[in-house]
Design a protein around this motif. Structure first.
Motif, mmCIF file in Angstrom:
data_model
loop_
_atom_site.group_PDB
_atom_site.id
_atom_site.type_symbol
_atom_site.label_atom_id
_atom_site.label_comp_id
_atom_site.label_asym_id
_atom_site.label_seq_id
_atom_site.Cartn_x
_atom_site.Cartn_y
_atom_site.Cartn_z
ATOM 1 N N ARG A 1 18.552 4.312 55.477
ATOM 2 C CA ARG A 1 17.137 3.968 55.559
ATOM 3 C C ARG A 1 16.950 2.502 55.167
ATOM 4 N N ASP A 2 15.778 1.979 55.454
ATOM 5 C CA ASP A 2 15.445 0.623 55.056
ATOM 6 C C ASP A 2 14.958 0.656 53.613
ATOM 7 N N GLY A 3 15.858 0.330 52.677
ATOM 8 C CA GLY A 3 15.522 0.391 51.271
ATOM 9 C C GLY A 3 14.388 -0.539 50.889
ATOM 10 N N ALA A 4 14.251 -1.648 51.618
ATOM 11 C CA ALA A 4 13.198 -2.613 51.294
ATOM 12 C C ALA A 4 11.804 -2.046 51.517
ATOM 13 N N ARG A 5 11.712 -0.967 52.299
ATOM 14 C CA ARG A 5 10.394 -0.367 52.571
ATOM 15 C C ARG A 5 9.917 0.533 51.434
ATOM 16 N N GLN B 1 8.549 7.020 50.234
ATOM 17 C CA GLN B 1 8.532 5.548 50.347
ATOM 18 C C GLN B 1 7.692 4.920 49.234
ATOM 19 N N ARG C 1 15.949 2.205 46.052
ATOM 20 C CA ARG C 1 16.202 1.333 47.204
ATOM 21 C C ARG C 1 17.671 1.373 47.602
ATOM 22 N N ALA D 1 19.071 2.804 51.167
ATOM 23 C CA ALA D 1 19.895 1.955 52.025
ATOM 24 C C ALA D 1 21.245 2.600 52.306
#
Length: 385
Positions: free
Chosen positions: A182-186, A151, A174, A178
């Motif tokens: 997964r949450d790419g923004a994290r 991350q 990211r 995504a």
């Protein structure tokens, strides 16, 4: 020089690609060319960030030097030079071959030297040489797609190369995260520099770059040197720790050891010392270009733009050496255009003390220049055996 002149090109860098292209377009009578390179295709550094970002394929960013030398009527040796025996005018390769020369040109790039950062050799990814970087990046991308993948990603180096890589990694990682659910923004990239961002460029370019990093959600740490790298963190000179599941280092490249080990003249950092003619200091039969060489009269940063500019001057002086004509001095530009992709359809351009622009038109210009350079060196037809 009478009869056949044996030219050995050690390394398949940008300057040598230009030399080969010139010789295939206009052969030089009496010249026998051998290219010694560990890889049949050479990556073009200007397109690396675009490849990392997912804009260019790996094939699109490579120059097929095997085809180029074949088209120039020369011979390709897939090997690396281990030592230059200048008194005997021959090169010895890692594979055990001995190749005689009348003229030798070195364009062998640089080697990673992460010794200034504790733990970097074990826990970091060196950005140069590019050929070694690409497979490591593929593994990082695969890791990011895993449910427990990285991350926090750190990029050490606040020059143009580190900046462009930070933008490219942010976009690519990211997107990959995504796509894997997964949450790419994290995913949190951080760019770390021991000095101010883009120290060789003007103040307006630095302001534009800082604003672009903020828009992209990329952290920036300036004026704080990376001292140690561990599996999950980077420790700075201030004592601060930056979380980093993966760390890439875009600083700390050194001179190829074979230059000093071969007894060739070097600058204080160990790079081949060359005169304005691009000939090695003390040896008229040896030339140097690209990152492995330093001009004793006009030193410039280690950047691909200078290798590209040296290419035409190098081939002209090699032709003159074959003909026994006086060589011409090469004068590198004092102000050069730097084009930096922000991986969002825009780019930043900077030149000299005041010029700095940002926008989609700048990206269009960079993309056009890079594509035309690589495509201009492409040789059509069947791959040589």
């Amino acid at each position: 020089m009478a009869g056949v002149t044996r030219l050995v090109l050690a390394g398949g860098g940008h300057s040598h690609a230009i030399v080969l292209d010139a010789l295939r377009r206009r052969p030089e009578p009496g010249l026998e060319v051998t290219l010694v390179s560990p890889a049949a295709a050479s990556p073009y550094s200007g397109m690396l960030p675009g490849h990392v970002a997912g804009i260019y394929s790996r094939e699109a960013m490579h120059i097929d030097v095997r085809r180029l030398v074949a088209a120039a009527g020369g011979r390709f040796v897939e090997d690396a030079v281990a030592r230059v025996d200048a008194p005997a005018r021959r090169v010895l390769t890692r594979g055990g071959a001995t190749i005689p020369y009348d003229l030798l040109s070195l364009d062998i790039g640089i080697t990673p030297d992460l010794s200034a950062i504790a733990g970097a050799d074990a826990h970091a990814i060196a950005v140069k040489p590019i050929g070694d970087l690409l497979d490591k990046l593929d593994r990082l991308v695969a890791a990011v797609r895993a449910p427990d993948g990285p991350q926090d990603v750190a990029i050490v180096g606040g020059g143009a190369a580190g900046l462009c890589l930070a933008f490219a990694l942010a976009r690519r990682l990211r997107a990959e995260a995504a796509d894997a659910g997964r949450d790419g923004a994290r995913l949190r990239p951080t760019l770390i520099t021991a000095h101010a961002l883009l120290p060789d460029l003007n103040a307006r370019a630095r302001r534009l770059a800082r604003a672009a990093l903020a828009r992209a959600g990329i952290g920036l740490v300036e004026d704080d040197r990376a001292c140690a790298i561990a599996p999950r963190s980077v420790t700075l000179a201030s004592g601060r720790e930056i979380a980093a599941d993966a760390t890439l280092v875009a600083v700390g490249a050194g001179a190829p050891q074979l230059i000093a080990q071969s007894g060739l003249a070097t600058d204080p950092q160990g790079f081949l010392a060359v005169r304005p003619t691009l000939q090695a200091v003390g040896d008229d039969a040896i030339f140097g270009a690209g990152d492995c060489a330093t001009s004793v009269t006009d030193p410039r940063p280690k950047a691909g733009v200078f290798a590209v500019r040296q290419g035409p001057a190098l081939v002209e002086n090699l032709r003159r050496a074959v003909r026994g004509a006086p060589l011409l001095p090469f004068q590198p530009q004092k102000d050069w255009l730097v084009l930096m992709s922000t991986a969002d359809g825009r780019a930043i351009a900077a030149r000299g003390r005041h010029l700095a622009l940002e926008g989609r038109a700048v990206w269009w210009l960079k993309d056009r220049i890079d594509r035309r350079f690589v495509e201009g060196l492409a040789v059509r037809g069947a791959r040589p055996a």
